[in-house]
Design an enzyme around this catalytic site. Structure first.
Site, PDB file in Angstrom:
ATOM      1  N   HIS A 126       0.864  -1.176   0.000  1.00 14.84           N
ATOM      2  CA  HIS A 126       0.000   0.000   0.000  1.00 14.84           C
ATOM      3  C   HIS A 126       0.906   1.234   0.000  1.00 14.84           C
ATOM      4  O   HIS A 126       2.110   1.134   0.249  1.00 14.84           O
ATOM      5  CB  HIS A 126      -0.910  -0.018   1.236  1.00 14.84           C
TER       6      HIS A 126
ATOM      7  N   GLU B   3       1.339   3.754   2.025  1.00 11.31           N
ATOM      8  CA  GLU B   3       2.046   4.034   3.271  1.00 11.31           C
ATOM      9  C   GLU B   3       3.168   3.026   3.510  1.00 11.31           C
ATOM     10  O   GLU B   3       4.252   3.370   4.003  1.00 11.31           O
ATOM     11  CB  GLU B   3       1.056   3.987   4.451  1.00 11.31           C
TER      12      GLU B   3
ATOM     13  N   SER C 253      -7.120   7.705   3.481  1.00  6.87           N
ATOM     14  CA  SER C 253      -7.146   7.242   4.873  1.00  6.87           C
ATOM     15  C   SER C 253      -6.607   5.815   4.989  1.00  6.87           C
ATOM     16  O   SER C 253      -6.939   4.946   4.189  1.00  6.87           O
ATOM     17  CB  SER C 253      -8.585   7.316   5.385  1.00  6.87           C
TER      18      SER C 253
ATOM     19  N   CYS D  92      -5.834   1.974   5.732  1.00  7.04           N
ATOM     20  CA  CYS D  92      -6.553   0.732   6.048  1.00  7.04           C
ATOM     21  C   CYS D  92      -6.037   0.183   7.372  1.00  7.04           C
ATOM     22  O   CYS D  92      -5.134   0.742   7.989  1.00  7.04           O
ATOM     23  CB  CYS D  92      -6.361  -0.288   4.926  1.00  7.04           C
TER      24      CYS D  92
ATOM     25  N   CYS E  59      -2.215  -0.531   7.393  1.00  4.76           N
ATOM     26  CA  CYS E  59      -1.386   0.670   7.497  1.00  4.76           C
ATOM     27  C   CYS E  59      -1.578   1.352   8.852  1.00  4.76           C
ATOM     28  O   CYS E  59      -0.615   1.878   9.430  1.00  4.76           O
ATOM     29  CB  CYS E  59      -1.710   1.602   6.343  1.00  4.76           C
TER      30      CYS E  59
END
Lengths: 149, 149
Positions: A55, A57, A80, A82, A85
């Site tokens: 992802h 991040e 935002s 998940c 993360c």
């Protein structure tokens, strides 16, 4: 709590998301900063590397490399986080997260705050529009990325 | 709840942990199985790849590649998952986790159960001894891996 963030780093997270979109990937970008300076950046690479844990991040934190401590860092993300993360932010002790948008995906803000993370939500229109376009164009890929069946 | 797990896959997680230990890395190994067959395996690669997100469970999930669904999978890990790995298990919808040991590290079992994950703790003596030896030998590396300052 009054906090502060750098709009230029929100823009950088958006630019990384847009780069991933143009590569055919999921458009989520992220930047890690310490004392105002970027120490890592990245974007989702599920498509580009066939990597389900990449992802935005996570790719950013990977690219920042080994850190003795995450004290004083701020993680910027175009979308935002998940649960993967968000758990990582808590585990690593990242004290501050700046979320460009949580219109298209969200829900872990309270989890982060409950673990002591300061969370800012910007409401960035560029990130909202890009993510909305992606979800409309590639719903199967998006559902795979968030493990929705 | 009565569950079942395959002792051979606990052994495989231990073997992967031992491989990482012999490479000078953090000795945590992990296996992902579906219907009894291994679909991914890995171990911590913080030292080997300079990658802070490559905990054993994460490396295993990366190596398993893109999955349309994690229904029916079981994740075996030689050591109890940290908050990053626990968040990932929840996000990915992995229904069952087999933890070889939680003597040397733990604390996220209740979080996993609260999100509907079935958790087994084996108490494997080989994993307990290997992890204990590593922590005694390399406390700074271990603290870095779990973000303890």
């Amino acid at each position: 709590m009054a906090t502060s963030f750098d709009p230029a780093l929100v823009t950088r997270a958006y630019e990384l998301a847009l780069k991933s979109y143009r590569e055919g990937g999921c458009p989520i970008g992220s930047v890690l900063a310490r004392d105002g300076a970027i120490i890592g950046e990245g974007h989702n690479r599920r498509v580009q590397q066939g990597d389900p844990i990449a992802h935005g991040e996570m790719d950013c934190l990977r690219n920042a490399g080994r850190q003795r401590s995450y004290a004083g860092t701020t993680l910027y993300t175009s979308l935002s986080p998940c649960m993967m993360c968000a758990g990582t932010i808590v585990q690593f002790g990242i004290p501050h997260v700046v979320i460009a948008e949580n219109v298209n995906f969200g829900g872990n803000e309270d989890f982060l705050r409950s673990r002591g993370v300061v969370v800012d939500v910007v409401g960035d229109a560029r990130c909202i529009d890009l993510m909305r376009r992606f979800i409309a164009e590639q719903p199967a890929l998006w559902n795979e990325d968030i493990a929705e069946e």
